[in-house]
Write a protein that holds these residues in place. Structure first.
Motif, PDB file in Angstrom:
ATOM      1  N   GLN A  39       0.830  -1.203   0.000  1.00 14.76           N
ATOM      2  CA  GLN A  39       0.000   0.000   0.000  1.00 14.76           C
ATOM      3  C   GLN A  39       0.866   1.255   0.000  1.00 14.76           C
ATOM      4  N   GLN A 153     -10.287  -5.949   3.903  1.00 14.87           N
ATOM      5  CA  GLN A 153     -10.131  -5.936   5.348  1.00 14.87           C
ATOM      6  C   GLN A 153      -8.713  -6.317   5.773  1.00 14.87           C
ATOM      7  N   ASP A 155      -5.961  -5.760   4.069  1.00 18.20           N
ATOM      8  CA  ASP A 155      -5.134  -4.593   3.797  1.00 18.20           C
ATOM      9  C   ASP A 155      -5.289  -3.551   4.902  1.00 18.20           C
ATOM     10  N   GLN A 156      -6.532  -3.288   5.297  1.00 22.17           N
ATOM     11  CA  GLN A 156      -6.793  -2.280   6.324  1.00 22.17           C
ATOM     12  C   GLN A 156      -6.188  -2.677   7.663  1.00 22.17           C
ATOM     13  N   ASP A 157      -6.322  -3.950   8.013  1.00 17.79           N
ATOM     14  CA  ASP A 157      -5.750  -4.420   9.280  1.00 17.79           C
ATOM     15  C   ASP A 157      -4.227  -4.316   9.267  1.00 17.79           C
ATOM     16  N   VAL A 160      -3.002  -0.377   9.524  1.00 18.89           N
ATOM     17  CA  VAL A 160      -3.787   0.455  10.437  1.00 18.89           C
ATOM     18  C   VAL A 160      -3.030   1.731  10.827  1.00 18.89           C
ATOM     19  N   ARG A 163      -2.458   4.122   7.489  1.00 20.73           N
ATOM     20  CA  ARG A 163      -3.633   4.813   6.948  1.00 20.73           C
ATOM     21  C   ARG A 163      -4.364   5.659   7.990  1.00 20.73           C
TER      22      ARG A 163
END
Length: 195
Positions: A39, A153, A155-157, A160, A163
């Motif tokens: 990312q 999810q 990727d977001q975890d 954290v 982002r």
């Protein structure tokens, strides 16, 4: 905009490394680290292509150097113990503006979409083999930037910290106004802030 240049590879690699070290993955496992770094790399790539839009720009930064990470290190309190150490040489290839713009893209989905759209629209089709963002398919996203634009999810975890708008603010605020101006969204942002 002529499109991505291999001359930007050291800037993209070093700036991605800086972001990944300053905002590590949400868990210590290898997959989380990889997803977070992907990312960061996608955001840095878009930011670098926006910052150095022509092959001439990329060649000039390769000659002159991007400036290094000293101010960024100070802003987030991650200065190396010995910046003259041989293993810290990569820091000279970090571009402060590219990292700041990447932080903006990671923290703000609207800016990320505008940035990717600007890059995809500006790169002309070509027959050579250089990497280029694929044009949007109906309802689809450029594959190269899916994790930036539409993180799942996992990727977001994994990202954290990477982002988190509040954590990114000291870096993102450095050059956010310039990015908004470049992408032509300063009026949209002002309207949203007034509402």
């Amino acid at each position: 905009m002529a499109g991505p240049s291999v001359e930007l590879s050291p800037v993209i690699a070093a700036s991605t490394h800086w972001l990944s070290r300053a905002y590590p993955a949400g868990s210590p496992d290898t997959i989380a680290h990889t997803l977070s770094e992907l990312q960061a790399r996608q955001a840095v790539t878009v930011a670098a292509w926006l910052r150095y839009p022509t092959e001439m720009d990329a060649a000039l930064v390769a000659i002159a150097g991007p400036g290094g990470s000293a101010v960024l290190d100070w802003r987030v309190g991650c200065e190396p113990d010995d910046e003259e150490a041989e293993e810290e040489g990569w820091r000279t290839w970090v571009d402060e503006v590219v990292v700041s713009w990447a932080a903006c893209l990671l923290a703000d989905p609207m800016l990320a979409r505008k940035g990717v759209d600007a890059v995809a629209a500006a790169i002309p089709p070509s027959l050579d083999e250089r990497p280029r963002p694929h044009p949007r398919r109906a309802g689809g996203l450029p594959n190269e930037f899916r994790r930036l634009l539409d993180p799942d999810q996992r990727d977001q975890d994994a990202a954290v910290l990477l982002r988190h708008p509040d954590l990114l603010e000291p870096v993102a605020a450095m050059h956010r106004d310039t990015l908004r101006y470049l992408l032509g969204v300063e009026h949209e942002v002002a309207a949203l802030e007034e509402a």
